[in-house]
Structure formats: structure tokens, C-alpha cells
Motif scaffolding. Structure first.
Motif, PDB file in Angstrom:
ATOM      1  N   GLY A   1       0.823  -1.216   0.000  1.00  0.00           N
ATOM      2  CA  GLY A   1       0.000   0.000   0.000  1.00  0.00           C
ATOM      3  C   GLY A   1       0.853   1.261   0.000  1.00  0.00           C
ATOM      4  O   GLY A   1       0.585   2.209  -0.759  1.00  0.00           O
ATOM      5  N   LEU A   2       1.881   1.278   0.832  1.00  0.00           N
ATOM      6  CA  LEU A   2       2.769   2.446   0.861  1.00  0.00           C
ATOM      7  C   LEU A   2       3.554   2.556  -0.447  1.00  0.00           C
ATOM      8  O   LEU A   2       3.828   3.654  -0.939  1.00  0.00           O
ATOM      9  N   SER A   3       3.898   1.386  -1.021  1.00  0.00           N
ATOM     10  CA  SER A   3       4.621   1.395  -2.292  1.00  0.00           C
ATOM     11  C   SER A   3       3.732   1.956  -3.409  1.00  0.00           C
ATOM     12  O   SER A   3       4.195   2.726  -4.261  1.00  0.00           O
ATOM     13  N   VAL A   4       2.445   1.572  -3.388  1.00  0.00           N
ATOM     14  CA  VAL A   4       1.475   2.108  -4.364  1.00  0.00           C
ATOM     15  C   VAL A   4       1.421   3.633  -4.246  1.00  0.00           C
ATOM     16  O   VAL A   4       1.478   4.364  -5.240  1.00  0.00           O
ATOM     17  N   MET A   5       1.350   4.119  -3.017  1.00  0.00           N
ATOM     18  CA  MET A   5       1.247   5.566  -2.802  1.00  0.00           C
ATOM     19  C   MET A   5       2.545   6.280  -3.176  1.00  0.00           C
ATOM     20  O   MET A   5       2.529   7.361  -3.776  1.00  0.00           O
ATOM     21  N   ALA A   6       3.670   5.674  -2.812  1.00  0.00           N
ATOM     22  CA  ALA A   6       4.961   6.304  -3.113  1.00  0.00           C
ATOM     23  C   ALA A   6       5.201   6.357  -4.612  1.00  0.00           C
ATOM     24  O   ALA A   6       5.782   7.307  -5.131  1.00  0.00           O
ATOM     25  N   THR A   7       4.733   5.308  -5.320  1.00  0.00           N
ATOM     26  CA  THR A   7       4.895   5.289  -6.773  1.00  0.00           C
ATOM     27  C   THR A   7       4.118   6.442  -7.397  1.00  0.00           C
ATOM     28  O   THR A   7       4.601   7.130  -8.300  1.00  0.00           O
ATOM     29  N   GLN A   8       2.905   6.671  -6.895  1.00  0.00           N
ATOM     30  CA  GLN A   8       2.076   7.746  -7.465  1.00  0.00           C
ATOM     31  C   GLN A   8       2.590   9.124  -7.061  1.00  0.00           C
ATOM     32  O   GLN A   8       2.517  10.074  -7.823  1.00  0.00           O
ATOM     33  N   LEU A   9       3.126   9.210  -5.834  1.00  0.00           N
ATOM     34  CA  LEU A   9       3.558  10.515  -5.322  1.00  0.00           C
ATOM     35  C   LEU A   9       4.993  10.805  -5.777  1.00  0.00           C
ATOM     36  O   LEU A   9       5.953  10.443  -5.114  1.00  0.00           O
ATOM     37  N   SER A  10       5.102  11.423  -6.922  1.00  0.00           N
ATOM     38  CA  SER A  10       6.446  11.736  -7.426  1.00  0.00           C
ATOM     39  C   SER A  10       6.886  13.104  -6.912  1.00  0.00           C
ATOM     40  O   SER A  10       6.120  13.806  -6.243  1.00  0.00           O
ATOM     41  N   ALA A  11       8.108  13.477  -7.262  1.00  0.00           N
ATOM     42  CA  ALA A  11       8.594  14.803  -6.860  1.00  0.00           C
ATOM     43  C   ALA A  11       7.762  15.896  -7.511  1.00  0.00           C
ATOM     44  O   ALA A  11       7.594  16.979  -6.969  1.00  0.00           O
ATOM     45  N   ILE A  12       7.221  15.577  -8.695  1.00  0.00           N
ATOM     46  CA  ILE A  12       6.355  16.543  -9.371  1.00  0.00           C
ATOM     47  C   ILE A  12       5.131  16.806  -8.494  1.00  0.00           C
ATOM     48  O   ILE A  12       4.678  17.937  -8.367  1.00  0.00           O
ATOM     49  N   THR A  13       4.592  15.726  -7.933  1.00  0.00           N
ATOM     50  CA  THR A  13       3.425  15.887  -7.066  1.00  0.00           C
ATOM     51  C   THR A  13       3.774  16.757  -5.871  1.00  0.00           C
ATOM     52  O   THR A  13       3.029  17.661  -5.509  1.00  0.00           O
ATOM     53  N   LEU A  14       4.927  16.478  -5.272  1.00  0.00           N
ATOM     54  CA  LEU A  14       5.299  17.196  -4.054  1.00  0.00           C
ATOM     55  C   LEU A  14       5.601  18.669  -4.342  1.00  0.00           C
ATOM     56  O   LEU A  14       5.054  19.564  -3.694  1.00  0.00           O
ATOM     57  N   VAL A  15       6.441  18.920  -5.327  1.00  0.00           N
ATOM     58  CA  VAL A  15       6.868  20.290  -5.618  1.00  0.00           C
ATOM     59  C   VAL A  15       5.794  21.050  -6.402  1.00  0.00           C
ATOM     60  O   VAL A  15       5.435  22.171  -6.056  1.00  0.00           O
ATOM     61  N   GLY A  16       5.255  20.401  -7.444  1.00  0.00           N
ATOM     62  CA  GLY A  16       4.265  21.050  -8.296  1.00  0.00           C
ATOM     63  C   GLY A  16       2.951  21.289  -7.579  1.00  0.00           C
ATOM     64  O   GLY A  16       2.323  22.326  -7.737  1.00  0.00           O
ATOM     65  N   THR A  17       2.522  20.309  -6.766  1.00  0.00           N
ATOM     66  CA  THR A  17       1.250  20.460  -6.056  1.00  0.00           C
ATOM     67  C   THR A  17       1.340  21.587  -5.035  1.00  0.00           C
ATOM     68  O   THR A  17       0.381  22.346  -4.852  1.00  0.00           O
ATOM     69  N   THR A  18       2.466  21.699  -4.372  1.00  0.00           N
ATOM     70  CA  THR A  18       2.635  22.802  -3.419  1.00  0.00           C
ATOM     71  C   THR A  18       2.545  24.134  -4.150  1.00  0.00           C
ATOM     72  O   THR A  18       1.894  25.078  -3.680  1.00  0.00           O
TER      73      THR A  18
END
Lengths: 44, 579
Positions: B46-63
Motif C-alpha cells: 500500500g505504501l509502495s502504491v502511494m509512493a509510486t504515485q507521489l512523485s517529486a512533481i506531485t510534491l513540488v508542483g502540487t505545493t
């Protein structure tokens, strides 16, 4: 055909009925959406 | 970055490689290398599924999106929980019981070889390129804000990832994902706490959110039905549902995660973890962006967050215009600071005073936005790129300018972790599809498991090199989060359409699936070509729906015309059939 290993069905654990978890997912999503909507109204 | 920050980043990089290799067992066997011997517990998957989806783009771009547009991006994820339920009921048990290594293997059983090959090829094309973009996003941002060479930054992210993915296979990927998720969530929480403690005296959290709300940042749900609006409730719940069904159900980088689970139930639980956690996590990341916006109301923010863009404009014939905007911005930002402080302090006061302060703040914020918009217009003109924004530079600028020593290192490590967790899973999936769907199916059907294992390692390394090269060239593509999502949407809906055809249309056959998939891809390409403000204007999220419907429609017609399907083929591929 690719030689994939067939699943060992005799050793497969019994699958459980997950209906209640699915219902819980829907309830949690509805609550989350309501919370977001509430936040949007309060801080608008 | 100071010495402690460097120490944190270096320690993270060394630890992640070492820990990934330590956690890997039986990677000298093909099943252990590609499916972890179906041994992983649901929470790891489950954490691997989430980590795969949550890329650096998600972290930096979403912010950055939270800073610019507030919470509205969260609507993108509204269809995800429903998609997880549908997949838990349909594809998860089916793939698991089938004993396949790739999602596309199943398509040969249900249809024919050409459909499997085309679907796998579509996945390889789309993922191979998007994996490059996923490395490019953080590499470009870090290279500019830290003053590093872009190629070196790509290598700093790519090389450790390739090492532990090649040597440890899917198990290294999954176990490092667990730790990387901990670093990401820990970093985000730490940043949120710092942001809340940095509010000026007399400005409470509630007042800060009220100020953000007045600037439109707290608007999370838009019920209007506008096809052109990227993020609305409807595009999220319908387009997002199709995108999530396709991404989690037909994309090997996610299918491979839950194929490593101990049982069907554990695979289902791993997806349902995202169903519960994904929206709150995205709200947290977007809220971090909103708090960065509030933070910069009270602290000096640059006119534009990308220093390279500012430098290029200053070196052009627009330098005078830009300098005038800079002076105007300084004045307007100061005025907004005062207005925001007054509004925050009046937020709990008398109604008339509060309304007057609110109106003054809204006007001052609009002034600042106008200056920033004109400055971005200059950048777009100088670069000749109408989509150019500085959205991906907002969060790194905040990290490097205002976070304390040590925490800067943690947040930079979190960006690395987000990038590496997605890239590792995708390299792993790209290699698996290459080897299972092409090498062992077309090139060397008689290959032994050891030869296939060696081919898998070579394929992982080769995809690693390819994506790093793509990353260097893809580094200048505007708002990268949307580029990746948009590019995926060209393929995702059509791939989903093939699986809908397989499971939902009993009489569909191989010709129908093959030409349906081609027709779906062509339909989306035509729609994308005609999509524009002065033509058929629609959000790219709708491409997922269009692709899936087009494949199902064209595939059904072609199947009927070419004589439908035999009972044996249907039995081999129907849902509920324990293949």
C-alpha cells in the motif's frame, strides 16, 4: 506464451468479504468532501 | 545548503541504497526479482502504491499549485477511492489468480498476441517518456535553486535509483518506498509546523486561513460543469475515475505493486489504503502550498520564483520593463502585507471593520497578482513559451530561504525520495514489460529463468540510462505536473478501454481489441489536436473518458463485423474465471 508461474490455488488463503470496507471507503470520501466543502464555506 | 543539510541528503542517499539492498531476498530468482515471490504484506504494498504515485512533481508542483490556485487541484483525486473499490472487485483478484507478471500478459489469454504487444508497447512508450519527465522535474528545479549542473542533478537522482532497482528488484523498490514515504510525510509535516509557527504575532491559524480564503485559496470544490475547466468536481469524479481505473488497473508500474502482495485480500487492502489516505494526503500537501502563500504575505517573496527566468529577462531587451515591474511589485507587495495584517487582525472583529479590511486585502492581492502576471508574460515572451510558469520553484524557494538548517536537508531529501520512489517503480515495471512481453515472448521464448533474470537486470539498467537522457532533454516543458498527467491521459483511457472490452463485452475478439485500441489512441490524438481555447476546449482529464469509450465502441463494432469470439476464448478471460 510467456512461462508465468501458475498460482498455487490449493494454498491460496480464503478471500474475505470486503463489502463493509468498501462501504466505509464511500462514507469516508463523502465525509471528506463535506469537510472540504464546509472549510470552503467557512473560510470563503 | 549548509553542511548539516548536505550531511542529511548524503546520509539519505547512502541509506536508501543500502537499505533497499538489505531488504531484498531471493532476488536471484525470477519470481523474487519481479514479484517478490508474492510475499509482501498489504501495508508495504500500500505504501509502495502511494509512493509510486507521489512523485517529486506531485510534491513540488502540487505545493506550487496550492500557492497559486489553492485547494482546487484536490478534485483531481475525487474519482480515486471509487476506482479502488472497482479494481478491488474486478482486476486485482483477476490478475492475481491468473499468475501473470504483467497486466498485458492477460490480454493475450483473452484476445491475442497482437493486442498484448500493442498494449505493452503503448505502456512502454508512455511510461518511458514520462519517467524521463519525472526525473527532469526535480532535477531542473534543484539545479536552478541550488546552482548545480542539470546533468549532474539528473545523475544524482538517477544513479542511486538505478543501482538499487537493478540489484534488488521489486523488493528493494517496495521496501525503500516505505521509508521514502516516511521521509516525505515527515518532511511535509515539519514544513507545515514551521509555516504555522512563522505566522506574525496576533495572526492565528484561523485568521491565516481566513486570509487565504479571501484570496480564493480555500476553494476546494467547483460544481460548475465546464469542460474547459481542468479541475472541477465533475472532471475529478468522472475523468479522475477513468484515469485512476486506468492508472491503477492497466499501468504496469502500479499493477506490479499489488502482484507482490501475499494474497488477493492483501492486494485489495493495499489499494484501499490509497482510497482512504490519498485525498487527505493531497489536501495536506496543497494546504502546505496555501500556507506558503500566507507565509509570503508577511515575508518578502521574489517577483518570480525561478531565478533563471528572471536572469534571462534581465539579459534581454525587456530588462527595463522588468525592472519597472520589480519596483511596482515591491510597492504592491508591501501594501498587500499591510492589508493582510490588518485583515488577519480584524478577522474576528466587528462585521463592518472585517468587511472593509477584507475588501482592501482582496484589492491589494489582485494588484500583486496583476504585476506577477505581467512579469510572467515577459518571461513567456522572452522564452517564446506560452505555458511557462514558475509554479515548480515556489516550494524549493521557500525551503532554501526560510527553513532552518537540517530541515532544508530533510525537505531536499524528501524531494529526492519522492522522485526516486516513482522512478524506481517505473524502471522496474518498464523492465518487466520489456522482458516478459517482448524478450521472453518474441525474442527468446526458450529463455531459462536465469537468462530472463539477467535480461531483467539489463533492461532495468537500460531503461535507467534512457530515462536519464530523456530527462536532460525534457527539462524545459512548463508546468511539469500537468505535462506528465496530460501525456498519460493520451494513453490511459485507451488502455482502460481494452480491459473494459475484455471484461465487459463477452463477444469482443482480438481484432476488435487491437483495432479498438488503435482507434482509441487515434481518437484522443485528434481530440487533443483540436483542443484549444478557440476550438473544442476541454480539460485533458476528459481524454481518459473519450479514449475508453472510443476503444469500447470501435472494438465492439470491429468484433461484431469480424465474427465475434469463441466460447473458449471468452472462458479464458472472463472475470471470475480462475484462470
Amino acid at each position: 506464451m510467456a512461462r508465468s508461474e501458475p498460482a498455487d490455488r490449493s494454498a491460496a488463503p480464503v478471500e474475505t468479504d470486503m463489502t463493509r470496507i468498501y462501504v466505509l471507503v464511500v462514507i469516508v470520501e463523502i465525509i471528506t468532501l463535506l469537510a472540504l466543502y464546509w472549510m470552503q464555506r467557512v473560510f470563503a | 545548503m549548509r553542511w548539516l543539510d548536505w550531511a542529511v541528503v548524503v546520509a539519505y542517499l547512502v541509506w536508501v541504497v543500502w537499505d533497499g539492498l538489505r531488504a531484498s531476498k531471493k532476488t536471484n530468482e525470477l519470481d523474487g526479482y519481479l514479484r517478490a515471490g508474492r510475499s509482501l504484506p498489504w501495508w508495504v504494498v500500500g505504501l509502495s502504491v502511494m509512493a509510486t504515485q507521489l512523485s517529486a512533481i506531485t510534491l513540488v508542483g502540487t505545493t506550487g499549485q496550492g500557492y497559486n490556485d489553492g485547494l482546487r487541484f484536490v478534485q483531481f483525486y475525487f474519482g480515486l477511492p471509487i476506482a479502488m473499490i472497482i479494481l478491488s472487485l474486478t482486476l486485482v483478484p483477476f490478475f492475481y489468480r491468473s499468475g501473470v507478471f504483467t497486466a498485458y500478459e492477460y490480454l493475450e489469454r483473452r484476445f491475442d498476441l497482437k493486442t498484448r504487444t500493442l498494449a505493452s508497447m503503448a505502456f512502454l512508450m508512455q511510461r518511458g517518456l514520462s519517467c524521463g519527465v519525472i526525473i527532469a522535474a526535480p532535477a531542473l528545479v534543484l539545479s536552478i535553486v541550488l546552482g548545480w549542473n542539470l546533468t549532474n542533478t539528473v545523475l544524482l537522482i538517477g544513479v542511486p535509483t538505478v543501482i538499487y532497482t537493478v540489484l534488488g528488484g521489486v523488493q528493494a523498490v517496495a521496501w525503500t518506498d516505505v521509508k521514502q514515504m516516511a521521509i516525505i510525510v515527515g518532511g511535509v509535516l515539519a514544513a507545515v509546523i514551521v509555516l504555522l509557527t512563522q505566522l506574525p504575532d496576533g495572526v492565528t491559524t484561523t485568521a491565516a486561513l481566513t486570509v487565504a480564503g479571501a484570496a480564493g485559496k480555500m476553494k476546494a470544490i467547483d460544481f460548475s460543469f465546464k469542460m474547459s475547466e481542468t479541475y472541477t468536481f465533475w472532471s475529478g469524479i468522472i475523468g479522475g475515475l477513468f484515469l485512476s481505473l486506468s492508472y491503477f488497473g492497466c499501468d504496469q508500474s502500479q499493477v506490479q505493486r499489488y502482484l507482490t502482495a501475499k494474497s488477493v485480500d492483501e492486494g485489495r487492502h493495499s489499494l484501499l489504503m490509497s482510497a482512504f489516505v490519498k485525498i487527505p494526503l493531497q489536501v495536506l500537501i496543497l494546504m502546505m502550498g496555501v500556507l506558503v502563500f500566507v507565509f509570503f504575505l508577511f515575508h518578502r517573496a521574489p517577483l518570480l520564483f525561478n531565478p533563471a527566468d528572471s536572469a534571462k529577462v534581465m539579459a534581454s531587451d525587456k530588462a527595463g520593463e522588468y525592472q519597472a515591474l520589480q519596483q511596482e511589485y515591491d510597492q504592491k507587495a508591501m501594501a498587500r502585507n499591510v492589508a493582510a495584517t490588518n485583515f488577519a487582525r480584524a478577522a474576528s472583529g466587528a462585521d463592518t471593520e472585517r468587511r472593509a479590511a477584507r475588501d482592501a486585502f482582496v484589492a491589494a492581492d489582485a494588484d500583486v497578482k496583476s504585476v506577477r502576471s505581467r512579469a510572467l508574460g515577459l518571461v513567456k515572451g522572452v522564452f517564446g513559451d506560452v505555458k511557462r510558469t514558475d509554479v515548480n520553484y515556489i516550494f524549493p524557494t521557500f525551503i532554501l530561504t526560510y527553513l532552518p538548517m537540517g530541515l532544508v536537508g530533510l525537505l531536499i531529501a524528501a524531494i529526492f525520495a519522492a522522485a526516486m520512489s516513482s522512478i524506481a517503480a517505473e524502471l522496474n515495471a518498464l523492465a518487466t514489460a520489456t522482458v516478459i512481453d517482448f524478450y521472453r515472448r518474441h525474442l527468446k521464448p526458450q529463455a531459462t529463468d536465469n537468462q530472463t533474470l539477467l535480461a531483467s537486470k539489463l533492461a532495468t539498467a537500460s531503461w535507467g540510462v534512457f530515462t536519464c537522457v530523456v530527462a536532460v532533454y525534457a527539462a524545459n516543458l512548463g508546468s511539469l505536473i500537468e505535462v506528465v498527467n496530460e501525456f498519460g491521459s493520451y494513453f490511459y483511457g485507451s488502455l482502460l478501454g481494452v480491459f473494459i472490452l475484455a471484461l465487459g463485452f463477452k463477444r469482443s475478439n482480438g481484432h476488435g481489441a487491437f483495432f479498438g485500441l488503435l482507434g482509441g489512441l487515434a481518437t484522443v490524438a485528434v481530440v487533443a489536436q483540436w483542443n484549444g481555447p478557440d476550438r473544442v476546449h476541454m480539460s485533458f482529464l476528459w481524454y481518459n473518458v473519450i479514449g475508453a469509450v472510443a476503444v469500447a465502441f470501435i472494438g465492439s463494432i470491429v468484433s461484431v463485423v469480424t465474427g465475434g469470439n469463441s466460447r473458449n476464448q471468452i472462458a479464458a478471460g472472463q472475470i471470475g474465471e480462475k484462470a
